[in-house]
Design a protein around this motif. Structure first.
Motif, short mmCIF file in Angstrom:
data_model
loop_
_atom_site.label_atom_id
_atom_site.label_comp_id
_atom_site.label_asym_id
_atom_site.label_seq_id
_atom_site.Cartn_x
_atom_site.Cartn_y
_atom_site.Cartn_z
N VAL A 1 30.74 -50.17 11.53
CA VAL A 1 31.72 -49.99 12.59
C VAL A 1 31.38 -50.84 13.82
CG1 VAL A 1 32.69 -48.33 14.25
CG2 VAL A 1 32.36 -47.67 11.86
N ASP A 2 32.37 -51.57 14.30
CA ASP A 2 32.25 -52.31 15.56
C ASP A 2 32.62 -51.32 16.67
OD1 ASP A 2 32.76 -53.85 17.87
OD2 ASP A 2 33.38 -55.58 16.69
N GLU A 3 31.62 -50.78 17.34
CA GLU A 3 31.87 -49.69 18.29
C GLU A 3 32.77 -50.11 19.46
OE1 GLU A 3 28.35 -47.55 19.38
OE2 GLU A 3 27.58 -47.53 17.33
N PRO A 4 32.49 -51.23 20.14
CA PRO A 4 33.38 -51.62 21.25
C PRO A 4 34.82 -51.83 20.79
CG PRO A 4 31.31 -52.81 21.38
CD PRO A 4 31.32 -52.12 20.06
N ALA A 5 34.99 -52.41 19.60
CA ALA A 5 36.34 -52.65 19.08
C ALA A 5 37.05 -51.33 18.77
CB ALA A 5 36.28 -53.51 17.83
N ALA A 6 36.31 -50.36 18.23
CA ALA A 6 36.90 -49.06 17.91
C ALA A 6 37.36 -48.35 19.17
CB ALA A 6 35.89 -48.20 17.16
N ILE A 7 36.55 -48.43 20.22
CA ILE A 7 36.92 -47.81 21.49
C ILE A 7 38.13 -48.51 22.09
CG2 ILE A 7 36.16 -47.36 23.86
CD1 ILE A 7 33.29 -47.13 22.72
N ASP B 1 33.22 -37.48 26.15
CA ASP B 1 33.12 -36.68 24.94
C ASP B 1 34.05 -37.20 23.85
OD1 ASP B 1 35.35 -35.87 26.41
OD2 ASP B 1 35.22 -33.79 25.74
N GLU B 2 35.18 -37.78 24.25
CA GLU B 2 36.10 -38.37 23.28
C GLU B 2 35.51 -39.63 22.65
OE1 GLU B 2 40.41 -37.04 25.17
OE2 GLU B 2 39.42 -38.84 25.94
N VAL B 3 34.78 -40.40 23.43
CA VAL B 3 34.10 -41.59 22.90
C VAL B 3 33.08 -41.18 21.84
CG1 VAL B 3 32.51 -43.48 23.43
CG2 VAL B 3 34.43 -43.00 24.96
N ALA B 4 32.28 -40.16 22.16
CA ALA B 4 31.26 -39.69 21.22
C ALA B 4 31.88 -39.25 19.90
CB ALA B 4 30.45 -38.55 21.83
N LEU B 5 32.99 -38.51 19.98
CA LEU B 5 33.63 -38.01 18.77
C LEU B 5 34.31 -39.13 17.99
CD1 LEU B 5 34.04 -35.42 17.18
CD2 LEU B 5 36.21 -35.08 18.40
N LEU B 6 34.95 -40.04 18.71
CA LEU B 6 35.60 -41.18 18.05
C LEU B 6 34.60 -41.99 17.24
CD1 LEU B 6 37.94 -43.30 17.68
CD2 LEU B 6 37.01 -44.40 19.73
N LEU B 7 33.46 -42.31 17.84
CA LEU B 7 32.48 -43.13 17.14
C LEU B 7 31.84 -42.38 15.99
CD1 LEU B 7 30.82 -44.99 20.15
CD2 LEU B 7 32.60 -45.81 18.58
N ALA B 8 31.60 -41.09 16.16
CA ALA B 8 31.05 -40.28 15.06
C ALA B 8 32.03 -40.28 13.88
CB ALA B 8 30.78 -38.86 15.53
N ARG B 9 33.32 -40.11 14.20
CA ARG B 9 34.33 -40.10 13.14
C ARG B 9 34.44 -41.46 12.46
NH1 ARG B 9 40.66 -38.07 13.60
NH2 ARG B 9 41.18 -38.49 11.41
N SER B 10 34.44 -42.52 13.26
CA SER B 10 34.56 -43.87 12.70
C SER B 10 33.43 -44.18 11.73
CB SER B 10 34.59 -44.90 13.83
OG SER B 10 35.70 -44.71 14.68
N LYS B 11 32.20 -43.81 12.12
CA LYS B 11 31.04 -44.06 11.27
C LYS B 11 31.12 -43.24 9.99
CE LYS B 11 28.00 -45.11 15.19
NZ LYS B 11 26.83 -44.66 15.99
N CYS B 12 31.50 -41.97 10.15
CA CYS B 12 31.57 -41.08 9.00
C CYS B 12 32.63 -41.56 8.01
CB CYS B 12 31.90 -39.67 9.48
SG CYS B 12 31.76 -38.40 8.21
N GLU B 13 33.80 -41.91 8.50
CA GLU B 13 34.88 -42.36 7.62
C GLU B 13 34.53 -43.68 6.94
OE1 GLU B 13 38.75 -40.24 9.76
OE2 GLU B 13 38.30 -42.35 10.19
N ASP B 14 33.85 -44.56 7.66
CA ASP B 14 33.47 -45.85 7.09
C ASP B 14 32.51 -45.66 5.91
OD1 ASP B 14 33.36 -48.90 7.43
OD2 ASP B 14 31.24 -48.37 7.51
N VAL B 15 31.53 -44.79 6.10
CA VAL B 15 30.55 -44.56 5.04
C VAL B 15 31.18 -43.77 3.88
CG1 VAL B 15 28.44 -43.27 4.47
CG2 VAL B 15 28.51 -44.77 6.48
N ALA B 16 32.00 -42.78 4.20
CA ALA B 16 32.63 -41.98 3.14
C ALA B 16 33.52 -42.85 2.25
CB ALA B 16 33.45 -40.85 3.75
#
Length: 209
Positions: A32-38, A52-67
């Motif tokens: 995941v490209d974190e700055p791009a995702a944000i 808190d929205e940034v933290a959740l967004l990046l956690a979700r992005s990483k999880c979905e990418d790996v899943a």
């Protein structure tokens, strides 16, 4: 029955936290490209994400990418942490100069460390659940001298972590106290994770094996 867990994070601290609780996850790091995702998310809402929205967004992005990249019969967990301080969101500092400036602002003051947790139930007989939780802990920083800040930044540790500090490493002496879960400041809240496992019908001892 043992339930496998995939940790979608490169954080050694998160891995250590899970291992200390008896869980041995498989580690898969996302692309995941974190700055791009944000940037995409903020463009979509036409505004700025809260910390808190940034933290959740990046956690979700990483999880979905790996899943999406595995067909493993497992739960997949993504996590990300940011520090909310003075109305700003602090991830990892870009360089030593930025880490120094942050600490000059943070010393003697407090901020809130937000950790986003996102869980996907990717088991063969799964609930199909995909959801997230943010845990937040208030961190009170010591009033460091310029010399102490320079010495700490010179260790390189502040450059590797969100908020430019740790509570479980070299930065430990510079955290006066916290309000909330200690593990959350390390990068993963074990009580929150237990509750999330419960939402998909899994107990912590089943993941522990």
């Amino acid at each position: 029955m043992t339930v496998a867990l995939i940790l979608a994070s490169a954080s050694p601290a998160r891995l250590t936290t899970l291992r200390s609780a008896g869980v041995e996850p498989e580690v898969m790091v996302s692309d995941v490209d974190e700055p791009a995702a944000i940037a995409r998310a903020e463009e979509g809402i036409g505004g700025t994400l809260a910390s808190d929205e940034v933290a959740l967004l990046l956690a979700r992005s990483k999880c979905e990418d790996v899943a999406a990249a595995t067909d493993a019969d497992a739960l997949v967990l993504g996590c990300d942490s940011v520090l909310e301080f003075g109305g700003e969101t602090f991830g990892k500092p870009a360089d030593a100069a930025e880490a120094t400036t942050r600490w000059q602002r943070m010393r003697g003051r407090s901020g809130t460390l937000h950790t986003g947790h996102w869980l996907i139930d990717a088991r063969e007989e799964s609930t199909g659940a995909t959801f997230g939780v943010v845990a937040s802990t208030v961190v009170h920083f010591a009033d460091l001298s310029d010399a102490e800040i320079a010495a700490y930044v010179a260790t390189g540790e502040p450059l590797r972590v969100a908020g430019a500090f740790t509570i479980d490493g070299l930065g430990g002496p510079y955290v006066r106290r916290i309000e909330g879960d200690h593990h959350n400041v390390v990068g993963l809240s074990l009580p929150v994770l237990r509750d999330m496992f419960g939402e998909v019908g899994v107990t912590f001892d089943q993941v522990r094996g």
